[in-house]
Write a protein that holds these residues in place. Structure first.
Motif, PDB file in Angstrom:
ATOM      1  N   LYS A  65      68.548 -94.212 -67.950  1.00  0.00           N
ATOM      2  CA  LYS A  65      67.730 -93.145 -68.514  1.00  0.00           C
ATOM      3  C   LYS A  65      68.366 -92.618 -69.803  1.00  0.00           C
ATOM      4  O   LYS A  65      69.537 -92.823 -70.060  1.00  0.00           O
ATOM      5  N   GLY A  66      67.583 -91.899 -70.565  1.00  0.00           N
ATOM      6  CA  GLY A  66      68.119 -91.265 -71.766  1.00  0.00           C
ATOM      7  C   GLY A  66      67.528 -91.856 -73.034  1.00  0.00           C
ATOM      8  O   GLY A  66      67.039 -92.997 -73.063  1.00  0.00           O
ATOM      9  N   VAL A  67      67.594 -91.074 -74.111  1.00  0.00           N
ATOM     10  CA  VAL A  67      66.983 -91.457 -75.380  1.00  0.00           C
ATOM     11  C   VAL A  67      67.668 -92.667 -75.987  1.00  0.00           C
ATOM     12  O   VAL A  67      67.014 -93.560 -76.536  1.00  0.00           O
ATOM     13  N   ILE A  68      69.001 -92.734 -75.915  1.00  0.00           N
ATOM     14  CA  ILE A  68      69.728 -93.847 -76.519  1.00  0.00           C
ATOM     15  C   ILE A  68      69.325 -95.159 -75.867  1.00  0.00           C
ATOM     16  O   ILE A  68      69.031 -96.156 -76.546  1.00  0.00           O
ATOM     17  N   ALA A  69      69.296 -95.178 -74.535  1.00  0.00           N
ATOM     18  CA  ALA A  69      68.891 -96.383 -73.816  1.00  0.00           C
ATOM     19  C   ALA A  69      67.445 -96.743 -74.136  1.00  0.00           C
ATOM     20  O   ALA A  69      67.105 -97.929 -74.300  1.00  0.00           O
ATOM     21  N   THR A  70      66.590 -95.745 -74.257  1.00  0.00           N
ATOM     22  CA  THR A  70      65.180 -95.982 -74.580  1.00  0.00           C
ATOM     23  C   THR A  70      65.035 -96.645 -75.938  1.00  0.00           C
ATOM     24  O   THR A  70      64.274 -97.611 -76.110  1.00  0.00           O
ATOM     25  N   ASP A  71      65.778 -96.158 -76.930  1.00  0.00           N
ATOM     26  CA  ASP A  71      65.698 -96.720 -78.278  1.00  0.00           C
ATOM     27  C   ASP A  71      66.205 -98.162 -78.306  1.00  0.00           C
ATOM     28  O   ASP A  71      65.616 -99.028 -78.967  1.00  0.00           O
ATOM     29  N   ARG A  72      67.288 -98.435 -77.603  1.00  0.00           N
ATOM     30  CA  ARG A  72      67.820 -99.796 -77.602  1.00  0.00           C
ATOM     31  C   ARG A  72      66.907-100.751 -76.832  1.00  0.00           C
ATOM     32  O   ARG A  72      66.724-101.906 -77.226  1.00  0.00           O
ATOM     33  N   ARG A  73      66.312-100.268 -75.762  1.00  0.00           N
ATOM     34  CA  ARG A  73      65.367-101.082 -75.003  1.00  0.00           C
ATOM     35  C   ARG A  73      64.135-101.389 -75.856  1.00  0.00           C
ATOM     36  O   ARG A  73      63.639-102.517 -75.853  1.00  0.00           O
ATOM     37  N   ARG A  74      63.657-100.399 -76.605  1.00  0.00           N
ATOM     38  CA  ARG A  74      62.517-100.622 -77.483  1.00  0.00           C
ATOM     39  C   ARG A  74      62.861-101.629 -78.576  1.00  0.00           C
ATOM     40  O   ARG A  74      62.043-102.491 -78.933  1.00  0.00           O
ATOM     41  N   GLY A  75      64.077-101.523 -79.111  1.00  0.00           N
ATOM     42  CA  GLY A  75      64.497-102.469 -80.134  1.00  0.00           C
ATOM     43  C   GLY A  75      64.505-103.896 -79.630  1.00  0.00           C
ATOM     44  O   GLY A  75      64.125-104.833 -80.353  1.00  0.00           O
ATOM     45  N   TYR A  76      64.924-104.074 -78.375  1.00  0.00           N
ATOM     46  CA  TYR A  76      64.923-105.413 -77.766  1.00  0.00           C
ATOM     47  C   TYR A  76      63.490-105.920 -77.609  1.00  0.00           C
ATOM     48  O   TYR A  76      63.163-107.050 -78.014  1.00  0.00           O
ATOM     49  N   ARG A  77      62.620-105.097 -77.046  1.00  0.00           N
ATOM     50  CA  ARG A  77      61.226-105.515 -76.826  1.00  0.00           C
ATOM     51  C   ARG A  77      60.542-105.860 -78.151  1.00  0.00           C
ATOM     52  O   ARG A  77      59.878-106.901 -78.268  1.00  0.00           O
ATOM     53  N   ASP A  78      60.696-104.980 -79.132  1.00  0.00           N
ATOM     54  CA  ASP A  78      60.030-105.193 -80.416  1.00  0.00           C
ATOM     55  C   ASP A  78      60.507-106.478 -81.079  1.00  0.00           C
ATOM     56  O   ASP A  78      59.701-107.232 -81.652  1.00  0.00           O
ATOM     57  N   ALA A  79      61.814-106.724 -81.028  1.00  0.00           N
ATOM     58  CA  ALA A  79      62.351-107.926 -81.674  1.00  0.00           C
ATOM     59  C   ALA A  79      61.872-109.192 -80.962  1.00  0.00           C
ATOM     60  O   ALA A  79      61.529-110.195 -81.616  1.00  0.00           O
ATOM     61  N   MET A  80      61.836-109.158 -79.644  1.00  0.00           N
ATOM     62  CA  MET A  80      61.349-110.321 -78.897  1.00  0.00           C
ATOM     63  C   MET A  80      59.879-110.604 -79.243  1.00  0.00           C
ATOM     64  O   MET A  80      59.483-111.759 -79.463  1.00  0.00           O
ATOM     65  N   ARG A  81      59.067-109.561 -79.322  1.00  0.00           N
ATOM     66  CA  ARG A  81      57.660-109.746 -79.675  1.00  0.00           C
ATOM     67  C   ARG A  81      57.512-110.237 -81.111  1.00  0.00           C
ATOM     68  O   ARG A  81      56.631-111.057 -81.412  1.00  0.00           O
ATOM     69  N   ARG A  82      58.343-109.719 -81.988  1.00  0.00           N
ATOM     70  CA  ARG A  82      58.276-110.135 -83.397  1.00  0.00           C
ATOM     71  C   ARG A  82      58.527-111.633 -83.545  1.00  0.00           C
ATOM     72  O   ARG A  82      57.971-112.289 -84.433  1.00  0.00           O
ATOM     73  N   HIS A  83      59.359-112.165 -82.661  1.00  0.00           N
ATOM     74  CA  HIS A  83      59.677-113.603 -82.707  1.00  0.00           C
ATOM     75  C   HIS A  83      58.754-114.425 -81.800  1.00  0.00           C
ATOM     76  O   HIS A  83      59.001-115.614 -81.577  1.00  0.00           O
ATOM     77  N   GLY A  84      57.695-113.811 -81.272  1.00  0.00           N
ATOM     78  CA  GLY A  84      56.769-114.521 -80.420  1.00  0.00           C
ATOM     79  C   GLY A  84      57.337-114.857 -79.056  1.00  0.00           C
ATOM     80  O   GLY A  84      56.919-115.845 -78.425  1.00  0.00           O
ATOM     81  N   LEU A  85      58.261-114.029 -78.564  1.00  0.00           N
ATOM     82  CA  LEU A  85      58.936-114.305 -77.302  1.00  0.00           C
ATOM     83  C   LEU A  85      58.616-113.255 -76.240  1.00  0.00           C
ATOM     84  O   LEU A  85      59.422-113.003 -75.343  1.00  0.00           O
ATOM     85  N   ALA A  86      57.425-112.659 -76.333  1.00  0.00           N
ATOM     86  CA  ALA A  86      57.071-111.611 -75.381  1.00  0.00           C
ATOM     87  C   ALA A  86      57.121-112.108 -73.946  1.00  0.00           C
ATOM     88  O   ALA A  86      57.488-111.355 -73.022  1.00  0.00           O
ATOM     89  N   GLN A  87      56.784-113.379 -73.725  1.00  0.00           N
ATOM     90  CA  GLN A  87      56.786-113.915 -72.364  1.00  0.00           C
ATOM     91  C   GLN A  87      58.195-114.095 -71.811  1.00  0.00           C
ATOM     92  O   GLN A  87      58.374-114.280 -70.602  1.00  0.00           O
ATOM     93  N   HIS A  88      59.202-114.001 -72.676  1.00  0.00           N
ATOM     94  CA  HIS A  88      60.589-114.151 -72.245  1.00  0.00           C
ATOM     95  C   HIS A  88      61.306-112.803 -72.077  1.00  0.00           C
ATOM     96  O   HIS A  88      62.502-112.786 -71.774  1.00  0.00           O
ATOM     97  N   VAL A  89      60.589-111.700 -72.299  1.00  0.00           N
ATOM     98  CA  VAL A  89      61.215-110.381 -72.137  1.00  0.00           C
ATOM     99  C   VAL A  89      61.674-110.220 -70.690  1.00  0.00           C
ATOM    100  O   VAL A  89      60.903-110.399 -69.749  1.00  0.00           O
ATOM    101  N   ARG A  90      62.938-109.869 -70.550  1.00  0.00           N
ATOM    102  CA  ARG A  90      63.524-109.724 -69.213  1.00  0.00           C
ATOM    103  C   ARG A  90      64.539-108.593 -69.260  1.00  0.00           C
ATOM    104  O   ARG A  90      65.568-108.700 -69.921  1.00  0.00           O
ATOM    105  N   ILE A  91      64.244-107.490 -68.574  1.00  0.00           N
ATOM    106  CA  ILE A  91      65.100-106.308 -68.613  1.00  0.00           C
ATOM    107  C   ILE A  91      65.703-106.072 -67.235  1.00  0.00           C
ATOM    108  O   ILE A  91      64.979-105.984 -66.238  1.00  0.00           O
TER     109      ILE A  91
END
Length: 348
Positions: free
Chosen positions: A203-229
């Protein structure tokens, strides 16, 4: 009040008996000046002549005089103390504190530290800082709600380091965490990785921002189906748990991006025990660029938050509030920097 007995000094004046702590009066007696004049010199206040200043400084050095800071603070309406809340388990916070000390001294301030531990929460740490007359508070990675921090800011200026606080009236110094994690994903994709997992920071804002950065970058590279948290937090133990989960599933990704360096070190430890080669089989990256990540045994690819720059901006923000009367809030967002080391390599 008891007084220290004195004996005559052959060079003139008197000195405290051997073994006692020299006092301001002892320095004044040595040079034949009033304690008020000696105090002006020792505090660096303009007025005394250069000859007088040199005589006083020499006498103080000869006697081994050290000012009683506690008494000075009690006599002053200002403490010139900046209170710092620090997580005792964080190597990155330890590095920040070192740079905060340097920056504070440049402005004529000192620090009071109060630790946050697994059994000592933020509220207790902050109340301790206020009890020690801290004029401003520098909070490293605070997790308290924004309205709680806003209420605290009404008691003393608050500088939040490392965390985004939208719309707050207090000052914020941080790096762009989403961009930092995005740089890690970009680096791994360039090495041919597609199956990239993220160990979350909880939980927390820092974790939220880093998690969003991971998701956004994976989608930007066309890897949304590989997102795994994978669930985790900011400790080595959570990294080990996440890695064991991956091992138990039998479907290892080719790369893991951890919430921070401590978590990444936990991932490395679990993979090493399982005989999984890093980076030969799995690449691992962290975040913070703390002292442990730089050890040759760890050699961790990570993201630098520039602890020195954060510390300098945080102290400057506090001093501007206290000495210059600045009232408008300020947010300083520093650009993170990818640091490539030996824990990442081409996908197999």
């Amino acid at each position: 009040m008891s007084r220290v007995s004195q004996q005559e000094n052959p060079a003139g004046g008197s000195v405290a008996d051997a073994g006692s702590r020299p006092r301001l009066e002892d320095v004044a007696a040595r040079v034949g000046l009033s304690t008020a004049s000696v105090s002006l010199v020792l505090r660096g206040v303009p007025g005394p002549s250069e000859r007088t200043r040199q005589r006083v400084l020499k006498a103080a050095a000869d006697l081994g005089y050290q000012p009683d800071r506690t008494a000075s603070l009690l006599a002053s309406r200002r403490s010139r103390l900046l209170g710092v809340m620090v997580d005792v388990h964080s190597p990155f916070h330890a590095e920040l504190v070192e740079h905060l000390h340097t920056a504070a001294e440049e402005f004529g301030y000192d620090l009071v530290l109060s630790t946050q531990t697994r059994t000592r929460d933020e509220h207790t740490a902050v109340e301790t800082l206020l009890a020690f007359r801290s004029e401003a508070l520098i909070l490293l990675g605070p997790v308290a709600p924004a309205d709680t921090l806003a209420a605290l800011h009404r008691k003393a200026p608050v500088v939040a380091v490392g965390r985004r606080i939208p719309g707050a009236q207090l000052d914020v110094v941080r790096t762009a965490d989403d961009d930092g994690v995005g740089q890690v994903v970009d680096h791994l994709v360039a090495l041919g990785h597609r199956s990239i997992a993220h160990v979350d920071g909880g939980k927390g804002v820092i974790a939220t921002d880093r998690r969003r950065g991971y998701r956004d970058a994976m989608r930007r590279h066309g890897l949304a189906q590989h997102v795994r948290i994978l669930s985790g937090d900011n400790t080595e133990r959570s990294g080990e748990r996440a890695a064991r989960h991956l091992l138990d599933e039998g479907e290892l990704p080719t790369a893991v991006v951890a919430f921070n360096d401590q978590c990444a070190i936990g991932v490395l430890a679990a993979l090493a025990r399982a005989g999984v080669a890093v980076p030969g089989r799995v690449s691992v990256a962290g975040y913070d660029d703390d002292a442990l990540s730089r050890l040759s045994l760890v050699d961790l690819t990570t993201v630098s938050q520039s602890a020195e720059d954060q510390a300098r901006h945080a102290v400057r923000a506090a001093v501007e509030r206290l000495d210059e009367g600045r009232e408008e809030p300020r947010e300083v967002v520093l650009a993170p920097r990818l640091v490539i080391r030996g824990s990442t390599g081409p996908a197999v």
